[in-house]
Motif scaffolding. Structure first.
Motif, PDB file in Angstrom:
ATOM      1  N   LYS A   1      30.618  22.545  21.794  1.00  0.00           N
ATOM      2  CA  LYS A   1      29.531  21.561  21.815  1.00  0.00           C
ATOM      3  C   LYS A   1      28.710  21.592  23.106  1.00  0.00           C
ATOM      4  O   LYS A   1      27.490  21.396  23.082  1.00  0.00           O
ATOM      5  CB  LYS A   1      30.131  20.164  21.625  1.00  0.00           C
ATOM      6  N   TYR A   2      29.384  21.866  24.239  1.00  0.00           N
ATOM      7  CA  TYR A   2      28.725  21.689  25.532  1.00  0.00           C
ATOM      8  C   TYR A   2      28.558  22.969  26.357  1.00  0.00           C
ATOM      9  O   TYR A   2      28.134  22.914  27.497  1.00  0.00           O
ATOM     10  CB  TYR A   2      29.474  20.643  26.359  1.00  0.00           C
ATOM     11  N   PHE A   3      28.881  24.116  25.745  1.00  0.00           N
ATOM     12  CA  PHE A   3      28.733  25.390  26.463  1.00  0.00           C
ATOM     13  C   PHE A   3      28.037  26.417  25.590  1.00  0.00           C
ATOM     14  O   PHE A   3      28.231  26.447  24.366  1.00  0.00           O
ATOM     15  CB  PHE A   3      30.104  25.936  26.889  1.00  0.00           C
ATOM     16  N   ASN A   4      27.242  27.245  26.241  1.00  0.00           N
ATOM     17  CA  ASN A   4      26.585  28.355  25.549  1.00  0.00           C
ATOM     18  C   ASN A   4      27.097  29.668  26.121  1.00  0.00           C
ATOM     19  O   ASN A   4      27.186  29.822  27.350  1.00  0.00           O
ATOM     20  CB  ASN A   4      25.064  28.268  25.768  1.00  0.00           C
TER      21      ASN A   4
ATOM     22  N   ASP B   1      25.810  23.204  29.099  1.00  0.00           N
ATOM     23  CA  ASP B   1      24.586  22.770  28.426  1.00  0.00           C
ATOM     24  C   ASP B   1      23.672  22.034  29.413  1.00  0.00           C
ATOM     25  O   ASP B   1      24.129  21.285  30.278  1.00  0.00           O
ATOM     26  CB  ASP B   1      24.961  21.844  27.268  1.00  0.00           C
ATOM     27  N   SER B   2      22.373  22.253  29.291  1.00  0.00           N
ATOM     28  CA  SER B   2      21.414  21.682  30.244  1.00  0.00           C
ATOM     29  C   SER B   2      21.447  20.151  30.259  1.00  0.00           C
ATOM     30  O   SER B   2      21.181  19.523  31.292  1.00  0.00           O
ATOM     31  CB  SER B   2      19.999  22.172  29.927  1.00  0.00           C
TER      32      SER B   2
END
Length: 258
Positions: free
Chosen positions: A160-163, A172-173
């Motif tokens: 959900k929070y990492f690319n 994530d920004s």
């Protein structure tokens, strides 16, 4: 005066970092190893080298600050943070003020930002993350991590929070934007005030008892009424009452209204 103590004086004059506040045997051993690895026979010639070479200087600062961290380190403590600490401190304020002190490469402040977004999305929050090492702060701002740093993070949060970015994972920004990074020396600089939660873990074990006393007193003064200090698993505070704090849960200390 031996050359190590002369070296510590020169470092203090140049960088404002007081090596004499660190446990001497540990620090001297660590720096002797680094100095010899770079081929310098004594501390004064080593100081002259780091004074001229920015890469050697960065390596030196990196060695004296302990830059080992990961997301959600000691997950059970993060459950306590979620289930007990945040609900307790968010009732007294319109905006939570959180300070991740000695934040290293940013895993800790980003972890708290993720926890808050996931479980307390309606709570307005200000997160300050500080470290003495400008190089690690730059890395923290980039928000790029190897998979090893995410090993304790639940898979759904990782997704959900990492690319994915090559062999690394980028925060994530939206999470990045929640954290403000700033250089800060725990032994020299002014502390922020009215902080509801201070996170400072696995750092103070390297300081002398005198330095720890100073830092704990400063942390206590920095906390808001009923604010909480979250320390590392190796840093149980004996006689917390002398700093105006009390044990709230394992590794969590709350400011007492005196």
């Amino acid at each position: 005066m031996d050359d190590y103590h002369l070296f510590t004086e020169k470092v203090y004059t140049k960088l404002g970092i007081d090596l004499q506040q660190y446990k001497e045997a540990q620090m001297k051993r660590r720096l002797t190893s680094l100095r010899e690895k770079r081929g310098y026979q004594d501390f004064i010639t080593y100081f002259n080298a780091i004074n001229k070479d920015i890469d050697l200087l960065h390596e030196f600062v990196d060695r004296i600050t302990i830059n080992v961290s990961e997301f959600y380190r000691n997950p059970k403590r993060w459950d306590v943070l979620k289930d007990i600490i945040i609900p307790l401190i968010k009732t007294n304020t319109k905006e939570l003020s959180i300070w991740s002190a000695a934040c290293s490469t940013g895993e800790e402040p980003y972890s708290i930002a993720i926890l808050l977004k996931e479980h307390f999305p309606d709570v307005k929050t200000k997160i300050l993350a500080t470290d003495i090492d400008e190089k690690v702060l730059e890395k923290a701002k980039q928000g790029l991590y190897l998979e090893q740093a995410l090993k304790e993070l639940p898979a759904n949060l990782k997704a959900k929070y990492f690319n994915r970015n090559g062999s690394q994972f980028e925060v994530d920004s939206a999470i990045k934007s929640k954290v403000t990074f700033k250089k800060h020396n725990l032994l020299e600089d002014t502390y922020p005030t009215q902080v509801d939660l201070i996170i400072c873990r696995n750092v103070l074990i390297y300081f002398t008892d005198q330095a720890k006393d100073k830092i704990y007193n400063n942390f206590s003064s920095s906390l808001s009424n009923n604010g909480v200090l979250f320390v590392g698993s190796t840093e149980q505070i004996f006689s917390p009452n002398k700093y105006g704090i009390k044990l709230l849960d394992t590794f969590f200390y709350q400011k007492t209204n005196q």
